[in-house]
Write a protein that holds these residues in place. Structure first.
Motif, mmCIF file in Angstrom:
data_model
loop_
_atom_site.group_PDB
_atom_site.id
_atom_site.type_symbol
_atom_site.label_atom_id
_atom_site.label_comp_id
_atom_site.label_asym_id
_atom_site.label_seq_id
_atom_site.Cartn_x
_atom_site.Cartn_y
_atom_site.Cartn_z
ATOM 1 N N SER A 183 7.091 22.553 1.606
ATOM 2 C CA SER A 183 7.609 23.917 1.657
ATOM 3 C C SER A 183 6.833 24.795 0.680
ATOM 4 N N VAL A 184 6.824 26.087 0.990
ATOM 5 C CA VAL A 184 6.059 27.052 0.204
ATOM 6 C C VAL A 184 6.962 28.233 -0.127
ATOM 7 N N ALA A 185 6.866 28.699 -1.359
ATOM 8 C CA ALA A 185 7.566 29.916 -1.760
ATOM 9 C C ALA A 185 6.582 30.811 -2.507
ATOM 10 N N LEU A 186 6.596 32.113 -2.182
ATOM 11 C CA LEU A 186 5.730 33.064 -2.864
ATOM 12 C C LEU A 186 6.392 33.547 -4.146
ATOM 13 N N LEU A 187 5.598 33.603 -5.189
ATOM 14 C CA LEU A 187 6.065 34.085 -6.482
ATOM 15 C C LEU A 187 5.381 35.416 -6.743
ATOM 16 N N PRO A 188 6.069 36.542 -6.534
ATOM 17 C CA PRO A 188 5.422 37.857 -6.635
ATOM 18 C C PRO A 188 4.716 38.058 -7.964
ATOM 19 N N GLY A 189 3.451 38.434 -7.862
ATOM 20 C CA GLY A 189 2.672 38.707 -9.059
ATOM 21 C C GLY A 189 2.268 37.479 -9.836
ATOM 22 N N ILE A 190 2.656 36.294 -9.393
ATOM 23 C CA ILE A 190 2.341 35.057 -10.113
ATOM 24 C C ILE A 190 1.465 34.152 -9.270
ATOM 25 N N GLY A 191 1.938 33.791 -8.088
ATOM 26 C CA GLY A 191 1.205 32.877 -7.244
ATOM 27 C C GLY A 191 2.113 32.266 -6.197
ATOM 28 N N VAL A 192 1.957 30.973 -6.015
ATOM 29 C CA VAL A 192 2.682 30.265 -4.961
ATOM 30 C C VAL A 192 3.293 28.999 -5.540
ATOM 31 N N GLN A 193 4.492 28.700 -5.098
ATOM 32 C CA GLN A 193 5.127 27.440 -5.479
ATOM 33 C C GLN A 193 5.059 26.482 -4.294
ATOM 34 N N LEU A 194 4.478 25.339 -4.527
ATOM 35 C CA LEU A 194 4.312 24.310 -3.506
ATOM 36 C C LEU A 194 5.246 23.153 -3.830
ATOM 37 N N ALA A 195 6.049 22.754 -2.853
ATOM 38 C CA ALA A 195 6.981 21.640 -3.056
ATOM 39 C C ALA A 195 6.799 20.630 -1.930
ATOM 40 N N ILE A 196 6.696 19.359 -2.315
ATOM 41 C CA ILE A 196 6.580 18.265 -1.349
ATOM 42 C C ILE A 196 7.715 17.284 -1.609
ATOM 43 N N ALA A 197 8.545 17.089 -0.601
ATOM 44 C CA ALA A 197 9.628 16.107 -0.687
ATOM 45 C C ALA A 197 9.293 14.923 0.203
ATOM 46 N N ALA A 198 9.561 13.708 -0.289
ATOM 47 C CA ALA A 198 9.242 12.502 0.480
ATOM 48 C C ALA A 198 10.057 11.331 -0.043
ATOM 49 N N ARG A 199 10.115 10.285 0.756
ATOM 50 C CA ARG A 199 10.719 9.026 0.338
ATOM 51 C C ARG A 199 9.595 8.011 0.149
ATOM 52 N N LEU A 200 9.527 7.458 -1.041
ATOM 53 C CA LEU A 200 8.491 6.491 -1.365
ATOM 54 C C LEU A 200 9.076 5.083 -1.293
ATOM 55 N N ASP A 201 8.450 4.236 -0.496
ATOM 56 C CA ASP A 201 8.839 2.824 -0.426
ATOM 57 C C ASP A 201 7.879 2.022 -1.285
ATOM 58 N N LEU A 202 8.456 1.374 -2.329
ATOM 59 C CA LEU A 202 7.673 0.581 -3.274
ATOM 60 C C LEU A 202 8.020 -0.899 -3.120
ATOM 61 N N SER A 203 7.083 -1.726 -3.493
ATOM 62 C CA SER A 203 7.331 -3.176 -3.429
ATOM 63 C C SER A 203 6.623 -3.857 -4.593
ATOM 64 N N GLY A 204 7.218 -4.937 -5.111
ATOM 65 C CA GLY A 204 6.617 -5.676 -6.211
ATOM 66 C C GLY A 204 7.325 -7.009 -6.412
ATOM 67 N N ASN A 205 7.072 -7.626 -7.546
ATOM 68 C CA ASN A 205 7.689 -8.908 -7.889
ATOM 69 C C ASN A 205 8.661 -8.694 -9.046
ATOM 70 N N CYS A 206 9.834 -9.292 -8.927
ATOM 71 C CA CYS A 206 10.855 -9.172 -9.965
ATOM 72 C C CYS A 206 11.128 -10.549 -10.556
ATOM 73 N N LEU A 207 11.025 -10.646 -11.862
ATOM 74 C CA LEU A 207 11.310 -11.893 -12.570
ATOM 75 C C LEU A 207 12.514 -11.668 -13.466
ATOM 76 N N VAL A 208 13.612 -12.351 -13.141
ATOM 77 C CA VAL A 208 14.825 -12.313 -13.947
ATOM 78 C C VAL A 208 15.028 -13.713 -14.503
#
Length: 459
Positions: A88-113
């Motif tokens: 999504s994009v929003a204009l900031l008058p006299g300043i610039g632009v605000q850029l926003a990216i929303a997402a779901r990140l799927d991570l994987s690894g090893n867990c040692l308990v």
């Protein structure tokens, strides 16, 4: 804060610029909807976000406690995929632009308990927000400043293969992701912004051929301008003949109409169009003989001229067909008024006889000042102009046989020019005027408005 030196980058930058819309060439106003679409296509649809996040590796997570009060460590945590990204994009008058990216990140690894090792899958919702500014414009170059980049974490879901999950593991993961993800994701956004800027650079700073007669060099002319409703861009358009010099055109103030529900508004100034007409309309003088096979307008003009010979003229005996020469005089000029475009063009029309000794008898030399109606359309990415005969003002320049009254010649000259000259001029204009591919926004479902001194294309 990070400075990126990028050349001609304008598509999502902007500082308040009081000079916007007053430079020569072409002005654009881009809506937030259009900016959001083109950026979403470049960053998400084309896989740029996925590509540059794919190699993301998180630092190891270490913590005390967990199941049976055993120490916990998560290693090899890496990104598997990006799901449901949205920009999504929003204009900031006299300043610039605000850029926003929303997402779901799927991570994987090893867990040692303790002594128990197993796979761990983590799903986290993130929103990355960055404010983008432009500054230090010089010769088509701007500095892009990415400021206040931050990440907000949403829902976090953790899954162990065994299904055993303690609150301590959940807390350890959440605390670690909150601490590390901003430092990992914001540099990726820097890279993506850089690459997308370079990609769109070619849509604004470009040298485009105009058929075989020359080129138009479009280039960012000043700092972009942002209001709450649009991003404004000024482009210079340097018109140059092949192997020749740049055709000058002056600067003038022009105000674009409001965007309303449009994606893009382009305004081409009258002086810029005049430079292009000077480039395109290059018609060599045309000479032809009034034989039976000649244009009907030429034969009718000949017959009309013969009736104008003064009585008692000793040199007016015509034993051979007349010849006609048509030559452009001066430069074509387009005049833009409300809902009307006219090209003013002067033409010299000479009727003469070539004698046996090679000398020329000038029967009549006329100057026709034409007002040509302009039909404007868009074809692909080019502006098309087609001319038709409107008004004609005919004046007598000279006559070696004493002709003084030319009032009956106007309709015959009009027919002659419609048959001979206008097809040549429209053939020159048929290559079209190439327009810059601003942000890659296609010129479809286009409306055209003609204002005083400005031709406006609304997409």
């Amino acid at each position: 804060m990070k400075l990126l030196k990028l050349f001609g980058i304008v598509f999502f930058c902007g500082l308040l610029s009081p000079s916007w819309g007053v430079l020569s060439g072409l002005s654009c106003a881009v809506s937030p909807v259009a900016m959001q679409k083109v950026l979403s296509d470049a960053v998400i649809q084309n896989g740029l976000l996925q590509k540059h996040l794919q190699g993301l590796v998180l630092p190891n997570i270490m913590g005390d406690g967990g199941l049976l009060n055993s120490p916990t460590s998560i290693t090899g945590l890496h990104l598997v995929r990006v799901r449901l990204p949205k920009l999504s994009v929003a204009l900031l008058p006299g300043i610039g632009v605000q850029l926003a990216i929303a997402a779901r990140l799927d991570l994987s690894g090893n867990c040692l308990v303790g002594l128990l090792s197993e796979l761990i899958d983590i799903s986290v919702d993130v929103t990355i927000t960055a404010n983008i500014k432009c500054t230090n414009f010089e010769l088509g170059a701007v500095q892009v400043i990415i400021d206040d980049c931050f990440c907000i974490l949403g829902a976090v879901k953790i899954k162990l293969l065994s299904g055993l999950l303690s609150l301590s593991v959940n807390d350890i993961v959440l605390n670690q992701l909150t601490a590390t993800l901003p430092g990992l994701l914001c540099p990726v956004i820097d890279i993506i912004v850089n690459l997308v800027n370079i990609q769109f650079l070619g849509t604004l700073n470009a040298v485009i051929p105009v058929g075989t007669v020359g080129t138009i060099h479009y280039q960012l002319a000043s700092l972009p301008f942002t209001s709450g409703l649009f991003l404004g861009l000024d482009l210079d358009g340097a018109v140059q003949q092949v192997g020749g010099s740049i055709i000058p055109h002056d600067s003038s103030a022009s105000a674009l109409p409001p965007l309303l529900d449009r994606l893009l508004v382009l305004g081409l100034r009258q002086s810029f169009l005049n430079a292009i007409l000077s480039l395109l309309i290059q018609v060599q003088p045309q000479t032809f003989t009034c034989t039976p096979e000649a244009f009907s307008g030429a034969k009718q003009l000949q017959d009309a001229v013969l009736t104008l010979f003064p009585s008692g003229c000793s040199i007016c005996s015509v034993n051979s067909p007349l010849s006609i020469r048509i030559e452009l005089f001066g430069k074509p000029l387009i005049l833009l008024e409300n809902n009307k475009a006219t090209v003013e063009l002067s033409v010299m029309i000479q009727l003469f006889i070539k004698r046996l000794d090679g000398s020329i008898l000038n029967l009549l030399l006329l100057k026709a000042d034409l007002g040509l109606n302009v039909h404007v359309s868009i074809s692909g990415s080019s502006l098309m102009l087609a001319l038709s005969l409107g008004s004609t003002s005919l004046s007598l320049e000279s006559s070696d046989v004493g002709i003084s009254d030319i009032s009956i010649l106007k309709p015959h000259c009009n027919q002659l020019l419609a048959e001979t000259l206008l097809p040549l001029i429209n053939g020159c204009l048929g290559v079209g005027i190439p327009l810059p591919n601003v942000l890659g926004i296609p010129l479809i479902k286009v409306d055209i408005q003609i204002l005083v001194g400005l031709l406006v294309i609304l997409v």
